[in-house]
Design a protein around this motif. Structure first.
Motif, short mmCIF file in Angstrom:
data_model
loop_
_atom_site.label_atom_id
_atom_site.label_comp_id
_atom_site.label_asym_id
_atom_site.label_seq_id
_atom_site.Cartn_x
_atom_site.Cartn_y
_atom_site.Cartn_z
N GLU A 1 0.84 -1.19 0.00
CA GLU A 1 0.00 0.00 0.00
C GLU A 1 0.88 1.24 0.00
N TYR B 1 -7.15 4.64 -5.05
CA TYR B 1 -8.24 5.22 -4.25
C TYR B 1 -7.91 6.66 -3.93
N THR C 1 -13.94 8.90 7.81
CA THR C 1 -12.69 8.69 7.07
C THR C 1 -12.96 7.55 6.10
N PHE C 2 -12.89 7.82 4.82
CA PHE C 2 -13.26 6.77 3.88
C PHE C 2 -12.42 6.87 2.62
N ARG C 3 -12.41 5.75 1.89
CA ARG C 3 -11.76 5.72 0.58
C ARG C 3 -12.80 5.42 -0.46
N GLY D 1 -8.77 -8.73 1.36
CA GLY D 1 -9.04 -7.32 1.07
C GLY D 1 -7.76 -6.51 1.12
N GLY D 2 -7.89 -5.29 1.64
CA GLY D 2 -6.74 -4.39 1.63
C GLY D 2 -5.83 -4.61 2.83
N LYS D 3 -4.96 -3.61 3.06
CA LYS D 3 -3.97 -3.76 4.11
C LYS D 3 -4.59 -3.39 5.44
N ASN D 4 -4.78 -4.36 6.32
CA ASN D 4 -5.26 -4.03 7.65
C ASN D 4 -4.76 -5.07 8.63
N PHE E 1 -5.19 -5.03 11.65
CA PHE E 1 -6.03 -5.08 12.84
C PHE E 1 -6.66 -6.46 13.03
N ASN F 1 -13.17 -1.39 12.81
CA ASN F 1 -11.73 -1.40 12.60
C ASN F 1 -11.27 -2.46 11.63
N LEU G 1 -13.05 -3.49 8.97
CA LEU G 1 -13.55 -3.34 7.62
C LEU G 1 -13.32 -1.97 7.01
N ASP G 2 -12.72 -1.08 7.74
CA ASP G 2 -12.62 0.29 7.25
C ASP G 2 -11.20 0.80 7.41
N PRO G 3 -10.63 1.69 6.63
CA PRO G 3 -11.19 2.18 5.38
C PRO G 3 -10.71 1.40 4.16
N GLN G 4 -9.95 0.35 4.36
CA GLN G 4 -9.34 -0.30 3.20
C GLN G 4 -10.37 -1.20 2.53
N ALA G 5 -10.00 -1.80 1.42
CA ALA G 5 -10.90 -2.68 0.68
C ALA G 5 -11.23 -3.89 1.52
N ILE H 1 -14.82 -1.13 -1.47
CA ILE H 1 -14.77 -0.57 -0.12
C ILE H 1 -16.04 -0.93 0.64
N ALA H 2 -15.89 -1.13 1.95
CA ALA H 2 -17.05 -1.44 2.79
C ALA H 2 -17.72 -0.16 3.20
#
Lengths: 322, 438
Positions: A50, A97, A226-228, A272-275, A277, B273, B275-279, B286-287
């Motif tokens: 990312e 994004y 905060t959104f993409r 999905g994306g980078k998380n 968490f 936390n 599901l947001d903000p990434q894909a 995006i969610a």
């Protein structure tokens, strides 16, 4: 009449009881399931590459640093050149994004300010009452009406690497159900951004709404401030260490409310994306359950008191009866 | 057991009755009754560790229920383990009941089988009529009718206990599930700058209490049994849980609401936390509001229903259907509602089919959130059973371990809380086992 097992309340039932064995095994089981899932999620997240570039402050020229709102409201091109370095090899498709901070797309009155009927049906263009104040301009209804459409994001990005332009595929960035059923194939923008206040991008009147994917993506309102939102896809690989030049058209006014604008390039994994968490949380809870299982084992071993021991009748503070 | 007998069969009174002067008889009788009551009271206060029985006949009762004497009479009666009012008229029966009800402010129960018991049955808080030999008069004016007197102990100890537990569980659970639901909405509000935008689709909100979480609660209220009928009868002390209001104390109510709070916080923060903000899926989507709302609502329903499964001690086939069927019904609803045209389904249009079902992150997040939200309660339950077991918890344990047939163990459980008092069950058992100090 009263003889069946149902009426006599004697239906067969399971009566789960929390014995020490159950407690320890449940916690162990949870930790044994969670820890591998956590590791897998963490690996998936680590695989994602990312690049985030915050540009709204840096893209204001030095002269206007003290009056950013004035700068953004002056007409004309406001080009800004940014450079991104690719940290790791990125496999295509690479998703582009734009991320906005402190933008409350989930505000009730904002979300309300649209007319789904108008978007679907060219004959319903007068159904704009929910869109006030962006319902009419110059006596004619606006298509698409409402604040959501009016505030359409209008920064643009173009990418190049070492004198080769990277095309951004802007098809297929919205959900199929939106394209097919929520935005009409024969509804065209009309009277759009023709009032005194211009909130965002303009729309070409010759392209039907179902093909205006930027609008469709924007109108699917975000959940949090905060959104993409998906801007496009780059269909080639990017090598590690490559320098990408981005030409940003800085048009969108987030300066009035101290919002942030970021450009994000990201690959995806199965999750999905980078998380980190999710993976970290799984590992934390799994580890916690493991510790609890160990703690309970120790407690039960050290003090194997039978639960049925009546010396623990704690509720009977008063003598029975009074 | 020591007996205190109050009657007007003394020689002096008999002499007066032969003479026939009504005033004199009344005065003398009243004085006699007063004297006997005072003596009885003196006896009783002198030795408070003995068990006493009061026996009074209808004639004396007439004077004992006078306004100036009834308080004294009530004090004496309450101090005795047993009170027998013989040869009393129906009106006196009702008056005695009223006296006890008003004087003690406790719940009174009256049981009778004849027409002469009607007044008493209606006066008491709970009137139990016995249908049978003396006709249906008592049954028609009672709250509960039984066929034989001996069914009373089953009625009280089994059904009374179950009913108390079911109602208190149901109400606590209701608070819990609405607290969880409302608090997730509230937490979301905090992120919409409190503009009153709910986190979920309109129909999700409306149908929460009506459809998705209603059946398990109803099943709980009808079927829940913490201890089997056999055990309720065997360990009558369990009934004290109702008398002392153990299961519906403020501590318990607030505890359940706190549980709801924790669940809501866990659901909200883990979902947002993760599901947001990434894909959230492989296609880079995006969610946004639809996806996040539907995911949170799914987690919410799972948590609330699984919490029910954890909290009850008795899962029969109907409850299984209600709980797991309810969750399954949610998925079916998502499919059906999502298939309706966007005019009706607005933000839920195809959300499951297109967005959620195909995204592994949806299933992974749901699984994680549900288990994490249930861990606090599970931990609390495990600790409570280990260190602070409740009486019914211990009985469940006995039933599970098979110690219910060990007479020594049972006696230990029964006797444990008995201290040196002389009323009620305790006095009865003392009388039975002849264990009082002589």
């Amino acid at each position: 009449m009263g003889d069946s097992r149902f009426t006599q309340q004697e239906l067969p039932a399971c009566k789960p009881i929390l014995t020490p064995r159950w407690v320890i095994s449940t916690f162990m089981f949870v930790s044994l399931v969670f820890i591998p899932i956590g590791v897998a999620s963490l690996f998936a997240s680590r695989d994602v590459v990312e690049i985030i570039d915050r540009y709204e402050t840096d893209c204001i020229p030095q002269d206007f640093k003290n009056d950013k709102v004035k700068y953004i409201q002056t007409p004309g091109e406001k080009t800004c050149n940014r450079t991104l370095t690719v940290p790791k090899h990125m496999k295509h498709p690479i998703y582009v994004y734009y991320q906005l901070d402190n933008f409350y797309q989930n505000h009730r009155r904002y979300v309300k300010s649209r007319s789904d009927k108008q978007l679907r049906n060219p004959n319903s263009e007068n159904d704009a009452s929910a869109c006030k104040p962006e319902d009419m301009a110059n006596g004619m209804p606006i298509v698409p009406c409402g604040l959501i459409a009016w505030s359409l994001f209008n920064d643009t990005y173009s990418f190049s690497r070492t004198n080769q332009i990277l095309t951004v595929n802007k098809k297929g960035i919205s959900w199929k159900s939106d394209r097919d059923h929520k935005f009409g194939k024969n509804v065209y923008p009309k009277n759009f951004q023709s009032g005194k206040l211009i909130g965002g991008a303009n729309l070409s009147s010759s392209i039907p709404l179902s093909e205006q994917e930027d609008l469709i993506v924007w109108m699917r309102t975000a959940a949090l401030p905060t959104f993409r939102k998906l801007y496009g896809k780059i269909e080639v690989d990017l090598q590690e260490g490559e320098v990408i030049n981005v030409t940003v058209e800085n048009n969108y006014n987030t300066y009035s409310f101290n919002g942030k604008k970021k450009l994000v390039l990201s690959t995806t994994s199965w999750l999905g994306g980078k998380n980190d968490f999710l993976g970290t949380a799984y590992l934390t809870v799994g580890g916690l359950c493991f510790l609890l299982a160990m703690a309970f084992t120790i407690v039960y071993l050290i003090k194997p008191r039978r639960l049925g021991d009546p010396s623990y009748l704690s509720w009977n503070q008063n003598p029975g009866g009074h | 057991m020591n007996q205190i007998i109050i009657n007007l069969e003394t020689p002096e009174i008999k002499v007066l009755e032969k003479v026939g002067e009504k005033d004199a008889i009344a005065k003398a009788s009243k004085e006699s009754v007063f004297r006997q009551i005072s003596e009885g009271k003196a006896q009783f206060t002198a030795s408070s560790s003995k068990a006493f029985a009061l026996i009074i006949d209808g004639k004396s009762l007439q004077y004992a229920l006078d306004d100036d004497m009834k308080k004294l009479f009530l004090e004496l009666a309450l101090g005795c383990a047993s009170v027998i009012c013989c040869r009393s008229s129906p009106k006196q029966k009702a008056l005695v009941t009223r006296l006890v009800k008003a004087g003690t402010r406790k719940t009174t129960l009256a049981i009778g089988d004849g027409a002469n018991d009607v007044g008493m049955l209606q006066e008491a808080d709970i009137g139990i009529g016995i249908s049978g030999v003396e006709g249906m008069q008592a049954v028609m004016s009672s709250d509960i009718a039984i066929a034989q007197f001996r069914f009373l102990d089953r009625l009280l100890l089994v059904h009374g206990h179950w009913c108390y537990r079911r109602i208190s569980s149901m109400i606590c659970y209701f608070f819990y599930k609405n607290m969880t639901f409302g608090f997730t909405v509230f937490l979301y509000e905090a992120h919409t700058s409190f503009s009153a935008k709910p986190a979920y689709n309109d129909w999700f909100l409306s149908l929460y209490n009506v459809v998705f979480t209603s059946l398990p609660v109803i099943a709980l209220g009808i079927f829940d049994q913490d201890v089997s009928a056999r055990f309720c009868l065997k360990f009558p002390l369990l009934y004290q849980e109702g008398v002392q209001n153990v299961l519906f104390s403020w501590r318990r109510i607030i505890g359940w609401m706190f549980n709801g709070l924790c669940s809501a916080i866990i659901i909200f923060f883990l979902c947002t936390n993760a599901l947001d903000p990434q894909a959230f899926n492989k296609d880079g989507k995006i969610a946004e509001f639809q996806i996040l709302g539907a995911t949170m609502y799914t987690c919410l329903l799972w948590v609330v229903n699984c919490q029910m499964a954890l909290a009850v001690g008795y899962l029969n086939v109907v409850q299984h259907i209600c709980i797991w069927g309810g969750i399954g019904f949610w998925y079916l609803f998502l499919l059906a509602y999502g298939a309706m045209p966007p005019k009706i389904s607005t933000t839920a249009y195809k959300v499951f089919v297109e967005g959620l079902a195909l995204a592994p992150s949806f299933w992974v997040v749901t699984f994680f959130v549900v288990i994490s939200a249930l861990i606090p309660y599970f931990l609390y339950n495990a600790i409570q059973r280990r260190f602070f077991p409740t009486y019914h918890g211990m009985l469940q344990w006995i039933g599970h371990e098979g110690l219910s047939d060990d007479p020594k163990y049972c006696k230990m459980l029964n006797q444990r809380s008995i201290r040196s008092i002389t009323v009620g069950f305790t006095a009865l058992s003392l009388g039975k086992n002849q264990r009082w100090e002589s």
